[in-house]
Enzyme design. Structure first.
Site, short mmCIF file in Angstrom:
data_model
loop_
_atom_site.label_atom_id
_atom_site.label_comp_id
_atom_site.label_asym_id
_atom_site.label_seq_id
_atom_site.Cartn_x
_atom_site.Cartn_y
_atom_site.Cartn_z
N ASP A 41 27.18 107.38 -20.96
CA ASP A 41 26.88 108.41 -21.95
C ASP A 41 25.76 107.97 -22.89
O ASP A 41 25.98 107.67 -24.07
CB ASP A 41 28.13 108.76 -22.74
CG ASP A 41 29.22 109.34 -21.86
OD1 ASP A 41 28.92 109.70 -20.71
OD2 ASP A 41 30.37 109.42 -22.32
N ASP A 48 35.44 109.09 -13.01
CA ASP A 48 35.07 108.89 -14.40
C ASP A 48 36.27 108.38 -15.20
O ASP A 48 37.40 108.38 -14.72
CB ASP A 48 34.56 110.21 -14.99
CG ASP A 48 33.79 110.01 -16.29
OD1 ASP A 48 33.45 108.86 -16.61
OD2 ASP A 48 33.52 111.02 -16.97
N GLU A 63 37.78 102.98 -17.01
CA GLU A 63 37.80 101.62 -17.59
C GLU A 63 39.20 101.00 -17.65
O GLU A 63 39.26 99.76 -17.61
CB GLU A 63 37.17 101.65 -19.00
CG GLU A 63 35.68 101.91 -19.01
CD GLU A 63 35.35 103.36 -18.66
OE1 GLU A 63 34.30 103.58 -18.03
OE2 GLU A 63 36.14 104.25 -18.99
#
Length: 898
Positions: free
Chosen positions: A578, A440, A443
């Site tokens: 999300d 997670d 990016e």
């Protein structure tokens, strides 16, 4: 813009031949409102020699056109005067057109597994489905589909701009073209329209705002024109805006080169475009069987007892739970590879894994990208010793902020990083016994601007969640961080403005460095993060997969990632991030998963019932019904909203039990589809238009889903609805629950629009006539389900025929030594099973159920290991059923129904 001459390369012969031709006149360039780009002088083919043939195609030198009116023009960056166009006729269905700077100073996508491994060509493809043409002055090019002479890519009437920080190119398309793809972004509709027409592509940590760039970077699209499909990829890791407006597609890119791959399959089918695309970027990973079960996770469980309580709740309410997940809550101060000693003590976390495995369940926990900038923490100290973290331009470690506080970031492009990651991952898996890794914040995410933690090792930031501070405090922090990052920019040895390029893509956060890695942080080889940003999560997935395989060389690794790039589906699955507990996100999940399937990430899904905000009983019930069929199926929500375990409402529990019973019955079918996806590249979920591209009514149908080609889902995705306006493709369709045929009253032409009843706990599911589905008897666990004998559901078409396929292996091996690939056909009352029967473990086929126009009373089995005659058939649920067949699926066999 008049053409002085035109050169066409005729591609229909074995040897490429240059000829002078004249294209039909198209008049002057229309006013396309390109801001100032129409002022660009463009390029022309350079020199007397001009283009010349290569072993794989063509090389075309270009030079900037000169005139007193255009001298020295720089729109948003420094104009590059000398370019090279490389045209490679790679395969029959793929052409590669790369426009790059002659001096090769621009940064392309790396030619490696951390970027994309480009094909190694010795010669051009002899037979090709396309032609390539180009104009000399100004330079432009066309790709033409040979089967119908349709021009499917055409830049000839639009400006070409090539600057160090701004590249622009446009292709003509029909007005109101049927465009699919370009992402990652949250959008309600699969087919792109001309209204919300700017798609920004740049990896970004954002909670799924509509029409904005989010976690992934996929500059690929497909067009369906007159029932025929083609596709195109702009292979670039740089941020870009893509404009899909009436009559054209325009790319505006802030760096790199213009490297296009255009896909023209010989059968013109959408699924074939996806297959051709994944031939280039890599096929989706093969899942293990357990990955197809139901998953559950929440961010915000206070302690391990709450996790155990959820596991127990599933069992008490007879709802399948295959995989229990633990979010960042388990960590000691949010540090990877640690345990909260009070709420998630190490010994209990390890025991949880043992208990799950004893019950044939699975266990996954999270790992984040950033590592705590803290003395004595192995995740930092070991990486610091190996010198594998991203750097500031002054040579110091780049220090951002994520959940632990100030954090450093592994540089996945450093050749020594694999030593670091292999050790940490191997030690972690060995300690915890987890079955997979959830990657997670890759990016990468950051909570501040620039290297806000420089010189602050072992210090805590003002807040772990700075967005919760008073606005005045946030503004002051941002101003201070902006000064610091500008000061660091003085060390940058680059003529480009990496922090504030003159062309500002429509990035949702504005400043490119906000909430992510600083654009002036550096990777190995002194490459700015600006040039590799959107590859960060992709590279981490590759190295995580390598680390898991290094630890266990026999088992398929499980990785789920938030950030992705072209080809990430080779390494990992993906969830759409999300999202929110709102009806529009339930609806948009269909589009997002369609896109991911098209991008080659077949193992994908959305957070069921929504991540942010409070769900409702009705919304969660409807979402559980649909989510039960996601390729990756997981309920997941955040810590602030109310709990949303499906057993908390009886309607949600009932709907979940019903839908998961169908999914688990279909597990052999799903598994076979994933093998097909791994081998061919096609999606597991498909829009109707991909199977019936000539049916115009399906062009914008994104409310219904095909699982493979044989199961049709018609979910309720709108609030307060208890029916569905469903469109049915040609042929017979059977209701899953009753095996009755769909009422074709109101049929018009090739398609049928029918209202289906869908009370709250019901999702309409239909079977295509002509399909043979391999099934199992559903249980609470995947492996127990697979332990049951096979069932064949034969759904006859109008001609009384059907066919299907079953793939069998051990369900987990990275390179299975034994496999069976069985083809079933039914015709004239005879069922045949043929193919490869290499899987030696006895697999039984006990039940054959035939639905449709058949009137048989006896059956006989021949040509198999357990021959039998005159078996009695029974009638049930609008079908005839052969029970207790006792057929071993180890050899061909025939069953005759009379």
């Amino acid at each position: 813009m008049k053409r002085k001459s035109i050169v066409s390369l005729l591609l229909g012969t074995t040897a490429a031949t240059l000829c002078l031709l004249v294209l039909p006149a198209s008049g002057a360039v229309e006013d396309v409102n390109f801001d100032v780009s129409t002022k660009a002088p463009g390029y022309s083919v350079k020199g007397r020699r001009g283009a010349h043939k290569t072993k794989t195609g063509l090389e075309i030198p270009l030079e900037l056109k000169h005139s007193h009116h255009h001298e020295g023009i720089d729109l948003y960056g420094k104009t590059i005067k000398d370019l090279v166009v490389d045209v490679d006729f790679e395969t029959a269905d793929r052409i590669h057109v790369k426009i790059s700077d002659k001096d090769q100073k621009q940064v392309p996508v790396p030619d490696s597994p951390l970027g994309i491994e480009r094909p190694r060509l010795r010669k051009s493809a002899k037979k090709r489905n396309y032609e390539f043409k180009y104009t000399e002055d100004p330079f432009g090019f066309q790709v033409i589909r040979k089967s119908d002479k349709a021009v499917i890519f055409d830049t000839t009437d639009y400006p070409l701009v090539f600057e160090d920080q701004y590249l622009e190119i446009t292709t003509a398309v029909p007005d109101d073209a049927n465009i699919y793809g370009f992402g990652e972004t949250t959008i309600p509709h699969f087919r792109r329209d001309n209204v919300k027409n700017v798609t920004t592509i740049f990896a970004r940590d954002a909670a799924c705002p509509f029409y904005e760039n989010i976690y992934g970077h996929h500059p690929f699209y497909m067009e369906i024109r007159d029932g025929k499909a083609h596709g195109s990829l702009l292979l670039s890791a740089h941020g870009m805006d893509v404009l899909t407006v009436e009559g054209r597609i325009t790319w505006k890119v802030i760096g790199g080169v213009l490297e296009f791959y255009i896909f023209v399959p010989d059968d013109d089918k959408p699924n074939s475009v996806v297959q051709s695309y994944t031939d280039l970027i890599g096929k989706p990973m093969m899942v293990s069987r357990w990955m197809l079960g139901w998953h559950h996770c929440r961010w915000g469980y206070e302690d391990i007892d709450q996790v155990q309580g959820v596991i127990d709740g599933y069992k008490e309410h007879n709802i399948p739970l295959e995989v229990a997940w633990v979010d960042i809550d388990y960590m000691d101060t949010f540090q990877d590879f640690t345990f909260d000693p009070v709420n998630f003590p190490q010994e209990r976390m390890i025991q949880l894994g043992h208990d799950l495995h004893a019950n044939r369940q699975r266990y996954v926990i999270m790992v984040n990208a950033g590592k705590h900038y803290k003395s004595g923490y192995e995740g930092y100290e070991y990486g610091h010793d190996l010198d594998i973290f991203m750097k500031n331009p002054d040579g110091e470690e780049y220090v951002g902020q994520v959940w632990p506080g100030y954090t450093v970031y592994p540089d996945w492009f450093n050749p020594d990083v694999s030593k670091y990651w292999n050790k940490l991952i191997a030690d972690w898996v060995e300690l915890t016994g987890i079955d997979g890794t959830w990657v997670d914040m890759d990016e990468p995410a950051a909570f501040c601007l620039g290297s806000c933690g420089t010189g602050k090792k072992d210090q805590a930031p003002p807040s772990l969640e700075p967005w919760t501070l008073p606005q005045e405090t946030q503004d002051q922090m941002y101003a201070e961080e902006e000064i610091a990052i500008k000061n660091l920019s003085n060390y940058v040895q680059d003529s480009r403005d990496l922090l504030y390029p003159n062309y500002a893509i429509n990035n949702g956060h504005g400043n490119l460095s906000v909430k992510t890695g600083s654009m002036i942080a550096y990777h190995h080889g002194d490459i700015p993060h600006y040039d590799l940003h959107s590859l960060y999560g992709h590279a981490e997935c590759k190295l995580t997969r390598d680390a898991l395989i290094e630890h266990n060389k026999t088992t398929r690794p499980f990785i789920l990632t938030r950030s992705s790039f072209v080809g990430s589906g080779r390494y990992a699955g993906h969830w759409t991030g999300d999202n929110a507990s709102k009806w529009e996100y339930l609806k948009s999940s269909i589009t997002e998963i369609f896109n991911m399937q098209m991008f080659g990430i077949s193992y994908s899904g959305s957070d069921v019932c929504g991540f942010n905000d409070n769900t409702t009983e009705t919304l969660c019930t409807r979402w559980q019904e649909l989510g039960a069929f996601y390729p990756f199926a997981r309920n997941h929500n955040a810590k602030q909203p109310i709990a949303q375990e499906p057993f908390l409402w009886e309607t949600a529990a009932e709907a979940t039990r019903t839908a998961l019973a169908i999914r688990y019955a279909l597990l052999p079918y799903y598994y076979t589809l994933f093998e097909e996806s791994n081998r061919l590249g096609t999606g597991v979920w498909r829009p109707l238009i991909f199977e019936w591209p000539h049916v115009d009514a399906f062009l914008d149908n994104d409310d219904q889903i095909l699982v493979g080609s044989d199961i049709l889902l018609s979910p309720v995705v709108y609030e307060n609805k208890t029916s569905v306006e469903a469109e049915f493709p040609p042929g017979i369709w059977y209701d899953w629950y009753t095996l009755e045929t769909v009422d074709d009253q109101g049929a018009t032409g090739k398609e049928r629009a029918i209202t289906l009843d869908a009370p709250l706990t019901h999702i309409p599911v239909h079977i295509r006539g002509g399909a043979i589905l391999p099934l199992k008897t559903p249980t609470m666990l995947v492996e127990e389900t697979f332990d049951s004998p096979y069932i064949l559901l034969v759904a006859l078409d109008d001609s009384g025929e059907a066919q299907g396929r079953l793939y069998i292996d051990d369900g987990h091996s990275l390179e299975p030594s034994e496999t069976s690939d069985i083809t079933f056909t039914f015709k004239n009352g005879v069922l045949k099973a043929e193919g490869d029967f290499g899987y030696s473990k006895p697999e039984k086929l006990d039940t054959i159920k035939i639905v449709g126009d058949i009137d048989a009373t006896t059956a006989s089995i021949t040509d198999c290991s357990t021959p039998a005659d005159n078996l009695e058939l029974v009638k049930e649920d609008n079908a005839i059923v052969l029970q207790n067949a006792g057929i071993d699926l180890t050899a061909s066999f025939t069953v005759r129904f009379e």
